[in-house]
Design a protein around this motif. Structure first.
Motif, PDB file in Angstrom:
ATOM      1  N   ASN A   1       5.052  15.792  -3.161  1.00  0.00           N
ATOM      2  CA  ASN A   1       5.620  13.622  -4.270  1.00  0.00           C
ATOM      3  C   ASN A   1       6.363  13.310  -3.722  1.00  0.00           C
ATOM      4  OD1 ASN A   1       4.114  15.687  -6.147  1.00  0.00           O
ATOM      5  ND2 ASN A   1       5.771  16.763  -6.860  1.00  0.00           N
ATOM      6  N   ARG A   2       5.774  12.773  -2.511  1.00  0.00           N
ATOM      7  CA  ARG A   2       7.173  11.888  -2.122  1.00  0.00           C
ATOM      8  C   ARG A   2       5.988  10.012  -2.221  1.00  0.00           C
ATOM      9  NH1 ARG A   2      10.254  13.368   1.993  1.00  0.00           N
ATOM     10  NH2 ARG A   2      10.441  11.283   3.421  1.00  0.00           N
ATOM     11  N   HIS A   3       6.772   9.290  -2.147  1.00  0.00           N
ATOM     12  CA  HIS A   3       6.379   7.836  -2.062  1.00  0.00           C
ATOM     13  C   HIS A   3       6.913   6.936  -0.738  1.00  0.00           C
ATOM     14  CE1 HIS A   3       4.336   4.955  -4.267  1.00  0.00           C
ATOM     15  NE2 HIS A   3       5.341   3.346  -4.462  1.00  0.00           N
ATOM     16  N   ASN A   4       6.200   6.618   0.123  1.00  0.00           N
ATOM     17  CA  ASN A   4       6.669   5.561   0.527  1.00  0.00           C
ATOM     18  C   ASN A   4       5.267   4.491   0.908  1.00  0.00           C
ATOM     19  OD1 ASN A   4       8.495   7.320   2.601  1.00  0.00           O
ATOM     20  ND2 ASN A   4       6.318   8.395   2.935  1.00  0.00           N
ATOM     21  N   GLU A   5       5.501   3.287   1.205  1.00  0.00           N
ATOM     22  CA  GLU A   5       4.623   2.043   1.318  1.00  0.00           C
ATOM     23  C   GLU A   5       4.862   0.925   2.268  1.00  0.00           C
ATOM     24  OE1 GLU A   5       5.776   1.165  -3.775  1.00  0.00           O
ATOM     25  OE2 GLU A   5       6.785  -0.242  -1.744  1.00  0.00           O
ATOM     26  N   VAL A   6       4.335   0.686   2.793  1.00  0.00           N
ATOM     27  CA  VAL A   6       4.250  -0.635   3.621  1.00  0.00           C
ATOM     28  C   VAL A   6       3.924  -1.474   2.987  1.00  0.00           C
ATOM     29  CG1 VAL A   6       2.468  -1.526   5.519  1.00  0.00           C
ATOM     30  CG2 VAL A   6       2.386   0.762   5.720  1.00  0.00           C
ATOM     31  N   TRP A   7       4.874  -2.762   3.064  1.00  0.00           N
ATOM     32  CA  TRP A   7       4.782  -4.248   2.258  1.00  0.00           C
ATOM     33  C   TRP A   7       3.994  -4.541   3.535  1.00  0.00           C
ATOM     34  CZ3 TRP A   7      10.285  -4.643  -0.108  1.00  0.00           C
ATOM     35  CH2 TRP A   7      10.182  -3.383  -0.905  1.00  0.00           C
ATOM     36  N   TYR A   8       3.418  -6.168   3.512  1.00  0.00           N
ATOM     37  CA  TYR A   8       3.333  -7.531   3.999  1.00  0.00           C
ATOM     38  C   TYR A   8       3.822  -8.865   2.919  1.00  0.00           C
ATOM     39  CZ  TYR A   8       0.305  -5.296   8.545  1.00  0.00           C
ATOM     40  OH  TYR A   8       0.739  -4.644   9.704  1.00  0.00           O
TER      41      TYR A   8
ATOM     42  N   GLN B   1       1.105  -1.171  -0.114  1.00  0.00           N
ATOM     43  CA  GLN B   1      -0.342  -0.119  -0.452  1.00  0.00           C
ATOM     44  C   GLN B   1       0.851   1.060  -0.189  1.00  0.00           C
ATOM     45  OE1 GLN B   1      -3.538  -0.281   2.493  1.00  0.00           O
ATOM     46  NE2 GLN B   1      -2.622   1.782   3.292  1.00  0.00           N
ATOM     47  N   SER B   2       0.563   2.093  -0.798  1.00  0.00           N
ATOM     48  CA  SER B   2       1.432   3.576  -0.772  1.00  0.00           C
ATOM     49  C   SER B   2       0.780   4.310  -0.148  1.00  0.00           C
ATOM     50  CB  SER B   2       1.437   3.593  -2.827  1.00  0.00           C
ATOM     51  OG  SER B   2       2.250   2.236  -3.003  1.00  0.00           O
ATOM     52  N   TYR B   3       1.258   5.387  -0.074  1.00  0.00           N
ATOM     53  CA  TYR B   3       1.073   6.591   0.871  1.00  0.00           C
ATOM     54  C   TYR B   3       2.452   7.835   0.273  1.00  0.00           C
ATOM     55  CZ  TYR B   3       3.619   5.647   4.691  1.00  0.00           C
ATOM     56  OH  TYR B   3       4.879   4.873   5.429  1.00  0.00           O
ATOM     57  N   GLY B   4       1.725   9.019   0.376  1.00  0.00           N
ATOM     58  CA  GLY B   4       2.129  10.514   0.015  1.00  0.00           C
ATOM     59  C   GLY B   4       3.268  11.197   1.404  1.00  0.00           C
TER      60      GLY B   4
ATOM     61  N   TYR C   1      11.217   5.879  -0.666  1.00  0.00           N
ATOM     62  CA  TYR C   1      11.998   6.860  -1.887  1.00  0.00           C
ATOM     63  C   TYR C   1      12.473   8.098  -1.978  1.00  0.00           C
ATOM     64  CZ  TYR C   1       9.836   2.135  -3.173  1.00  0.00           C
ATOM     65  OH  TYR C   1       9.754   0.344  -3.761  1.00  0.00           O
ATOM     66  N   ASN C   2      11.986   8.500  -1.011  1.00  0.00           N
ATOM     67  CA  ASN C   2      12.614  10.151  -1.288  1.00  0.00           C
ATOM     68  C   ASN C   2      13.758  10.429   0.309  1.00  0.00           C
ATOM     69  OD1 ASN C   2       9.374   9.305  -1.576  1.00  0.00           O
ATOM     70  ND2 ASN C   2      11.214  10.867  -3.394  1.00  0.00           N
TER      71      ASN C   2
ATOM     72  N   THR D   1       6.301   7.127  12.985  1.00  0.00           N
ATOM     73  CA  THR D   1       6.198   6.279  13.611  1.00  0.00           C
ATOM     74  C   THR D   1       4.150   6.383  13.123  1.00  0.00           C
ATOM     75  OG1 THR D   1       7.236   6.123  15.180  1.00  0.00           O
ATOM     76  CG2 THR D   1       5.230   5.182  15.803  1.00  0.00           C
ATOM     77  N   HIS D   2       3.739   7.286  13.268  1.00  0.00           N
ATOM     78  CA  HIS D   2       2.171   7.529  13.204  1.00  0.00           C
ATOM     79  C   HIS D   2       1.840   7.605  12.396  1.00  0.00           C
ATOM     80  CE1 HIS D   2       2.770  11.160  12.441  1.00  0.00           C
ATOM     81  NE2 HIS D   2       1.589  11.856  11.791  1.00  0.00           N
ATOM     82  N   THR D   3       2.071   8.142  10.956  1.00  0.00           N
ATOM     83  CA  THR D   3       1.530   7.241   9.607  1.00  0.00           C
ATOM     84  C   THR D   3       2.250   6.242   8.941  1.00  0.00           C
ATOM     85  OG1 THR D   3       4.413   8.031   8.727  1.00  0.00           O
ATOM     86  CG2 THR D   3       2.395   9.862   8.833  1.00  0.00           C
TER      87      THR D   3
END
Length: 221
Positions: free
Chosen positions: A197-204, A150-153, A189-190, A158-160
Motif C-alpha cells: 500500500n505504498r503511495h508515490n507521486e509525480v508532479w509537473y 499522477q500517483s502510483y504504488g 509518502y512511505n 530511477t526506472h519507475t
C-alpha cells in the motif's frame, strides 16, 4: 504591534503565511506514517491525474549530482536525516513529515543530473527553522504553485519514476496542457520498510491556467 496586527489580518483573510499548508495528517488520505504532512487544495481531478494547489512552505534541502536516482537519494537522505536529528544551530530534533520530495532534472539517459531532495519542515519550524550545520544543506522556500499529479504504488526508483514521469508528460502533451518540462518532482509518502500500500507521486508544475478533465470529479487529495 503593527507586525502582529498585520499577521493576524493576513490569517483572517486567508492570505498565505510563512506556515503555508503544513497540517495534521488526519486531513489527508495519503499521509499515513507521519503526524504532519503537506496539505493541498484540490482544483480538479479524475482517475488519471489531479491538479492541486500548494501554498508557500519551507523545506530543508540538499543537492546531489549523479546519473541515477538511487545513489543521490541515499546520500541526500543521510544529510537531511542528520539535520533533523540535531545537526543544526539549535541542536534540535525535528519531527519527520510527509512527503519526501525529490526534484528531478529532465535529462538524457547517459547525462548527469542534479537531484534535490527535500524534507518538509513541521509547523513549529516553518517560521524560523534551525540553520543546518552542514553547508551542503539549506532551507528552501517553495513558492505557491499548481501542479499536475499522477500517483502510483511501486517503490520510487530511477526506472519507475522515469516511466511515470514520461507517462504523465505524454498525457499532458496530448491534452494541450502547459507545464514546466525542465524538471519534475517525485513525492514519496512511505518509509522504505513499507512494502504494501505504498503511495508515490509525480508532479509537473503548471504554467498558465491548468487543464481539467471534462469528466472531472472530486477525488481524495
Amino acid at each position: 504591534m503593527y507586525i502582529s496586527g498585520l499577521f493576524l489580518a493576513m490569517v483572517a483573510v486567508g492570505y498565505p503565511t510563512a506556515e503555508g499548508r503544513v497540517g495534521d495528517s488526519s486531513e489527508s488520505d495519503i499521509c499515513t506514517e507521519t503526524r504532519e504532512c503537506l496539505l493541498s487544495d484540490l482544483i480538479c481531478g479524475n482517475e488519471k491525474y489531479q491538479v492541486r494547489h500548494y501554498s508557500p512552505v519551507k523545506w530543508v534541502s540538499t543537492d546531489v549530482e549523479n546519473f541515477f536516482m538511487e545513489v543521490p537519494a541515499m546520500i541526500a537522505f543521510r544529510r537531511l536525516f542528520q539535520y533533523i536529528s540535531g545537526a543544526n544551530d539549535k541542536n534540535q530534533t525535528i519531527e519527520m513529515t510527509s512527503p519526501v520530495l525529490v526534484k528531478v532534472q529532465t535529462k538524457g539517459i547517459f547525462e548527469m543530473a542534479v537531484y534535490t531532495m527535500s524534507f518538509l519542515l513541521p509547523t513549529e519550524h516553518q517560521m524560523t527553522p534551525p540553520k543546518p550545520n552542514n553547508p551542503e544543506v539549506y532551507i528552501y522556500d517553495m513558492p505557491e504553485k499548481n501542479v499536475y499529479v499522477q500517483s502510483y504504488g511501486e517503490y520510487m526508483m530511477t526506472h519507475t519514476d522515469r516511466d511515470q514521469a514520461r507517462d504523465l508528460s505524454k498525457f499532458l502533451d496530448k491534452i494541450g496542457a502547459q507545464y514546466n518540462k525542465d524538471f519534475h518532482m517525485a513525492a514519496g509518502y512511505n518509509s522504505p520498510m513499507t512494502a504494501k500500500n505504498r503511495h508515490n507521486e509525480v508532479w509537473y508544475v503548471v504554467e498558465g491556467e491548468p487543464v481539467c478533465p471534462d469528466n472531472w470529479k472530486p477525488t481524495a487529495p
